[in-house]
Scaffold this motif. Structure first.
Motif, PDB file in Angstrom:
ATOM      1  N   ALA A   1       0.826  -1.203   0.000  1.00 43.45           N
ATOM      2  CA  ALA A   1       0.000   0.000   0.000  1.00 43.45           C
ATOM      3  C   ALA A   1       0.863   1.257   0.000  1.00 43.45           C
ATOM      4  N   CYS A   2       1.973   1.228   0.730  1.00 45.50           N
ATOM      5  CA  CYS A   2       2.878   2.380   0.770  1.00 45.50           C
ATOM      6  C   CYS A   2       3.515   2.632  -0.598  1.00 45.50           C
ATOM      7  N   VAL A   3       3.977   1.566  -1.237  1.00 46.24           N
ATOM      8  CA  VAL A   3       4.592   1.711  -2.562  1.00 46.24           C
ATOM      9  C   VAL A   3       3.569   2.236  -3.568  1.00 46.24           C
ATOM     10  N   PHE A   4       2.363   1.690  -3.531  1.00 45.89           N
ATOM     11  CA  PHE A   4       1.302   2.154  -4.436  1.00 45.89           C
ATOM     12  C   PHE A   4       0.970   3.618  -4.174  1.00 45.89           C
ATOM     13  N   SER A   5       0.868   3.999  -2.897  1.00 52.21           N
ATOM     14  CA  SER A   5       0.537   5.374  -2.542  1.00 52.21           C
ATOM     15  C   SER A   5       1.594   6.348  -3.045  1.00 52.21           C
ATOM     16  N   MET A   6       2.864   5.955  -2.950  1.00 53.75           N
ATOM     17  CA  MET A   6       3.940   6.840  -3.403  1.00 53.75           C
ATOM     18  C   MET A   6       3.967   6.992  -4.923  1.00 53.75           C
ATOM     19  N   GLY A   7       3.298   6.098  -5.619  1.00 55.43           N
ATOM     20  CA  GLY A   7       3.271   6.202  -7.073  1.00 55.43           C
ATOM     21  C   GLY A   7       2.107   6.998  -7.603  1.00 55.43           C
ATOM     22  N   VAL A   8       1.087   7.205  -6.787  1.00 56.81           N
ATOM     23  CA  VAL A   8      -0.139   7.869  -7.238  1.00 56.81           C
ATOM     24  C   VAL A   8      -0.100   9.343  -6.874  1.00 56.81           C
ATOM     25  N   GLY A   9      -0.502  10.172  -7.825  1.00 56.53           N
ATOM     26  CA  GLY A   9      -0.548  11.607  -7.585  1.00 56.53           C
ATOM     27  C   GLY A   9      -0.659  12.352  -8.888  1.00 56.53           C
TER      28      GLY A   9
ATOM     29  N   VAL B   1      -2.668   5.191   5.727  1.00 52.35           N
ATOM     30  CA  VAL B   1      -2.046   5.282   4.395  1.00 52.35           C
ATOM     31  C   VAL B   1      -3.121   5.286   3.311  1.00 52.35           C
ATOM     32  N   LEU B   2      -4.102   4.393   3.435  1.00 51.40           N
ATOM     33  CA  LEU B   2      -5.179   4.328   2.447  1.00 51.40           C
ATOM     34  C   LEU B   2      -6.077   5.563   2.520  1.00 51.40           C
ATOM     35  N   ALA B   3      -6.356   6.030   3.746  1.00 51.69           N
ATOM     36  CA  ALA B   3      -7.184   7.227   3.899  1.00 51.69           C
ATOM     37  C   ALA B   3      -6.489   8.446   3.303  1.00 51.69           C
ATOM     38  N   ASP B   4      -5.178   8.554   3.511  1.00 50.56           N
ATOM     39  CA  ASP B   4      -4.432   9.678   2.949  1.00 50.56           C
ATOM     40  C   ASP B   4      -4.414   9.620   1.429  1.00 50.56           C
ATOM     41  N   LEU B   5      -4.310   8.407   0.881  1.00 49.17           N
ATOM     42  CA  LEU B   5      -4.342   8.242  -0.573  1.00 49.17           C
ATOM     43  C   LEU B   5      -5.658   8.747  -1.145  1.00 49.17           C
ATOM     44  N   VAL B   6      -6.769   8.372  -0.509  1.00 49.92           N
ATOM     45  CA  VAL B   6      -8.084   8.825  -0.970  1.00 49.92           C
ATOM     46  C   VAL B   6      -8.221  10.324  -0.776  1.00 49.92           C
ATOM     47  N   ALA B   7      -7.758  10.845   0.352  1.00 50.87           N
ATOM     48  CA  ALA B   7      -7.920  12.262   0.675  1.00 50.87           C
ATOM     49  C   ALA B   7      -7.225  13.168  -0.335  1.00 50.87           C
ATOM     50  N   ARG B   8      -6.081  12.724  -0.850  1.00 51.85           N
ATOM     51  CA  ARG B   8      -5.345  13.599  -1.773  1.00 51.85           C
ATOM     52  C   ARG B   8      -5.633  13.326  -3.245  1.00 51.85           C
ATOM     53  N   THR B   9      -6.431  12.305  -3.530  1.00 53.77           N
ATOM     54  CA  THR B   9      -6.737  12.015  -4.932  1.00 53.77           C
ATOM     55  C   THR B   9      -8.221  12.146  -5.288  1.00 53.77           C
ATOM     56  N   ALA B  10      -9.105  11.987  -4.306  1.00 53.96           N
ATOM     57  CA  ALA B  10     -10.545  11.985  -4.596  1.00 53.96           C
ATOM     58  C   ALA B  10     -11.026  13.302  -5.160  1.00 53.96           C
ATOM     59  N   MET B  11     -10.437  14.419  -4.731  1.00 54.96           N
ATOM     60  CA  MET B  11     -10.867  15.742  -5.175  1.00 54.96           C
ATOM     61  C   MET B  11      -9.749  16.479  -5.900  1.00 54.96           C
ATOM     62  N   ALA B  12      -8.785  15.727  -6.447  1.00 57.14           N
ATOM     63  CA  ALA B  12      -7.631  16.337  -7.112  1.00 57.14           C
ATOM     64  C   ALA B  12      -8.086  17.345  -8.171  1.00 57.14           C
TER      65      ALA B  12
ATOM     66  N   TYR C   1       2.097  10.295 -12.132  1.00 53.69           N
ATOM     67  CA  TYR C   1       2.067   8.863 -11.834  1.00 53.69           C
ATOM     68  C   TYR C   1       3.458   8.277 -11.981  1.00 53.69           C
ATOM     69  N   ILE C   2       3.866   7.493 -10.992  1.00 53.33           N
ATOM     70  CA  ILE C   2       5.171   6.843 -11.005  1.00 53.33           C
ATOM     71  C   ILE C   2       4.958   5.349 -10.816  1.00 53.33           C
ATOM     72  N   PRO C   3       5.404   4.516 -11.743  1.00 54.07           N
ATOM     73  CA  PRO C   3       5.218   3.066 -11.601  1.00 54.07           C
ATOM     74  C   PRO C   3       5.874   2.528 -10.332  1.00 54.07           C
ATOM     75  N   ALA C   4       5.334   1.418  -9.837  1.00 52.83           N
ATOM     76  CA  ALA C   4       5.852   0.822  -8.610  1.00 52.83           C
ATOM     77  C   ALA C   4       7.335   0.471  -8.741  1.00 52.83           C
ATOM     78  N   GLY C   5       7.731  -0.009  -9.925  1.00 52.59           N
ATOM     79  CA  GLY C   5       9.134  -0.350 -10.135  1.00 52.59           C
ATOM     80  C   GLY C   5      10.051   0.849  -9.976  1.00 52.59           C
ATOM     81  N   ALA C   6       9.610   2.006 -10.478  1.00 48.16           N
ATOM     82  CA  ALA C   6      10.414   3.230 -10.357  1.00 48.16           C
ATOM     83  C   ALA C   6      10.485   3.688  -8.904  1.00 48.16           C
ATOM     84  N   VAL C   7       9.380   3.535  -8.171  1.00 45.74           N
ATOM     85  CA  VAL C   7       9.374   3.899  -6.749  1.00 45.74           C
ATOM     86  C   VAL C   7      10.382   3.040  -5.991  1.00 45.74           C
TER      87      VAL C   7
END
Length: 340
Positions: free
Chosen positions: A19-27, A301-312, A30-36
């Motif tokens: 979840a942490c790796v996925f979160s760091m890639g979303v924003g 971690v999941l809540a923060d992911l939703v909080a910063r992407t749901a209303m981007a 977008y950064i693929p998990a491999g690059a993260v």
């Protein structure tokens, strides 16, 4: 079930890492998990560099998203661990870190710092974070002092005193918020909870409190299990009840106050995570504490992911999201207790 508990612990840790790796890639970028993973390896592997990032990807992952994600892990783990202690301390599944007035005290400290426009920095943190942490701890100690009678502290008295003093602190906060000037918007955003614009300084501030607090709770997990039997029986079994209570209360308060000081008020994490984990692994705090810490970290971690992407590109305060999740769960617990 006993043999499955370590497997559940490991599985939860793996899910948290993914979840942490996925979160760091979303924003926004977008950064693929491999690059993260590559950026993390380049900076952490012997011979890698911790210096100025060479590419935009390095900067985004290492300087912006990684500290924010780590902070979500630490804040979630701290709040969940503190909540687990409070639920055991008060023998009430509806208790959470804020029941002692910790959040109200931290909010009051932050409000005073913003209202007075304090600008000093210490250990890389601004006046708002420092004032929130100190006031959160101060309120806890005041609650404990007012609840102490004849060298003993009754859990019911502690609970009621915490509610009363927390309400007083909230009233002062509300008054200053109404009378506030140009900093009112900044204060409102902090009170709703957010991990926005958090950097490595906030992570390093929280690490020692999270590490020490979690260690203390784990060391005293057996005593906390015995306290569930009641003060009198715990004393007969060799537990120094009042000393253990003070140690656990101080550890829980430090965990919650440190978390609130860097993230603002993020409600219900300390209620949700320990209770859900208890349903899976049982009430033994030797396994409940690390599981609750992992579950709280994953939840935030999941809540923060939703909080910063749901209303981007806008960002929702994370405290609003956790409250939307936690309030129905709290009502469910009330309904369940009434049925019982």
């Amino acid at each position: 079930m006993t043999m499955k508990r370590p497997l559940i612990l490991v599985l939860t840790a793996v899910i948290l890492f993914v979840a942490c790796v996925f979160s760091m890639g979303v924003g926004a970028v977008y950064i693929p998990a491999g690059a993260v993973l590559q950026v993390l390896a380049d900076n952490l592997w012997p011979g890698g560099t911790l210096e100025t990032a060479k590419t935009a990807t390095d900067t985004i992952v290492w300087e912006i998203r990684l500290p924010r994600t780590l902070l979500a892990v630490l804040v979630g783990a701290a709040l969940a661990s503190s909540g687990g202690v409070m639920q055991g301390f008060f023998q009430n599944p509806m208790a959470d870190p804020y029941i002692m007035g910790i959040s109200a005290g931290a909010a009051l400290g932050a409000t005073v710092a913003v209202t007075l426009d304090l600008q000093f920095w210490m250990l890389g943190l601004n006046a708002v974070s420092i004032a929130a942490f100190l006031c959160g701890l101060a309120v806890t100690m005041v609650v404990y002092a007012f609840s102490r009678r004849g060298g003993r502290v009754a859990s019911t008295t502690l609970l009621l005193t915490g509610i009363a003093i927390g309400a007083m602190a909230t009233s002062f906060t509300s008054y200053m918020l109404v009378m506030g000037g140009e900093n009112q918007r900044q204060l409102l955003f902090w009170l709703m909870g957010s991990l926005s614009a958090r950097r490595w300084d906030h992570v390093w501030m929280l690490v020692p409190y999270a590490a020490v607090g979690l260690t203390v709770v784990l060391v005293y997990a057996r005593e906390l299990n015995v306290l569930l039997l009641g003060d009198e029986q715990a004393s007969q079994l060799g537990v120094h009840v009042e000393r253990v209570k003070l140690i656990l209360l101080t550890a829980a308060a430090c965990l919650a106050a440190a978390a609130v000081s860097v993230s603002g008020i993020i409600g219900f994490v300390g209620l949700l995570a320990p209770h859900m984990v208890r349903l899976i692994v049982g009430p033994d705090y030797r396994i409940l504490t690390p599981m609750a810490a992992l579950a709280g970290a994953l939840l935030l971690v999941l809540a923060d992911l939703v909080a910063r992407t749901a209303m981007a590109p806008a960002e929702m305060p994370i405290g609003i999201l956790t409250t939307l999740l936690g309030a129905p769960f709290f009502l469910y617990l009330l309904h369940r207790q009434r049925r019982v």
